[in-house]
Write an enzyme that holds these catalytic residues in place. Structure first.
Site, mmCIF file in Angstrom:
data_model
loop_
_atom_site.group_PDB
_atom_site.id
_atom_site.type_symbol
_atom_site.label_atom_id
_atom_site.label_comp_id
_atom_site.label_asym_id
_atom_site.label_seq_id
_atom_site.Cartn_x
_atom_site.Cartn_y
_atom_site.Cartn_z
ATOM 1 N N CYS A 137 1.084 -0.585 0.123
ATOM 2 C CA CYS A 137 0.200 -0.017 -0.217
ATOM 3 C C CYS A 137 0.588 1.524 0.314
ATOM 4 C CB CYS A 137 -1.171 -0.065 1.467
ATOM 5 S SG CYS A 137 -2.177 1.364 0.718
ATOM 6 N N GLU A 197 -3.872 0.954 -6.846
ATOM 7 C CA GLU A 197 -2.210 0.278 -6.741
ATOM 8 C C GLU A 197 -1.819 0.467 -8.101
ATOM 9 O OE1 GLU A 197 0.487 -1.786 -5.688
ATOM 10 O OE2 GLU A 197 -0.676 -2.258 -3.689
#
Length: 257
Positions: free
Chosen positions: A2, A111
């Site tokens: 992340c 992402e």
């Protein structure tokens, strides 16, 4: 992994979801990056008997975990994530897993699907709860103290193996703590790491949706709502792991940028 996320909820929404007494007003943030201040939720000091004050509070910390034993943060890797599978064993995170677990409110995260080397450019995705609202990432807190006595509160987000829907983009994803488990995750007095291992699993398959977005999110200076507008993704390619990403808090620099 992340490496970027967003928090666009209102203070009122945070108050309601996390049971907080107050939250300072803050602007919507569409591109939160490592080393920036992030809002976290922690357990408050134990209230006096009979008190009706909330047992949680919101504070700002630096996104980039620095263990207390580090002498010079400038020479230490930036730890923005920690692997849930090994955090209890690693010297950097062991104490925080036992004593300083936190929640990191988010509206979703970004992402990147990285194709094979030499092929097309990486494709960015905005990953958000299908039903909207706020998601709470599991995190860890550490206060680093310098030789002159100054202190910096720092944090990392825990990651776990991605579920099937996210695995087509990346093999890691943030650990999501559901609202009914907030109290157990934050309870470091009675809940040891072995008692909350069941919470560090991938989110259900249908929890998130992934929207292809432009590469404008790659630049920290770009911080508007247009970052989350959908685009036509590049041609579908087999997901390829990035060895640098796989360190994910264990051995080195965590940022993707």
């Amino acid at each position: 992994m992340c490496g970027r996320f967003a928090l666009t909820a209102s203070p009122e929404e945070l108050l309601e979801l996390f049971g907080l007494l107050k939250v300072e007003d803050f602007p919507a943030r569409f591109n939160i990056a490592p080393t920036q201040p992030i809002l976290i939720v922690v357990a408050s000091d134990r209230p006096e008997p009979g008190s009706n004050l909330p047992d949680r509070k919101a504070v700002l910390v630096r996104w980039g975990f620095t263990p207390g034993w580090v002498k010079d943060p400038r020479s230490f890797p930036l730890l923005i994530n920690a692997r849930a599978e090994t955090a209890t064993e690693k010297a950097a995170f062991r104490a925080a897993m036992r004593h300083r677990r936190i929640l990191v409110p988010a509206s979703g995260f970004y992402e990147w699907r990285r194709p094979q080397k030499g092929r097309e450019a990486a494709q960015a995705y905005w990953v958000r709860p299908k039903k909207g609202g706020i998601v709470a990432f599991a995190g860890l807190l550490e206060t680093w103290s310098s030789a002159d006595g100054s202190q910096v509160d720092t944090a990392a987000i825990l990651t776990t193996g991605a579920n099937k829907s996210i695995r087509t983009i990346h093999d890691r994803m943030p650990v999501v703590v559901p609202p009914e488990e907030f109290a157990r995750w934050l309870d470091c007095r009675t809940q040891e790491p072995r008692d909350i291992t069941d919470l560090m699993s991938p989110a259900p398959e249908d929890f998130f949706e992934a929207i292809a977005v432009s590469d404008r999110v790659n630049k920290v200076a770009n911080a508007g709502p247009d970052l989350q507008e959908g685009v036509t993704p590049v041609a579908s390619l087999p997901a390829v792991r990035n060895p640098a990403d796989e360190r994910d808090g264990d051995n080195g620099q965590l940022t993707l940028f």
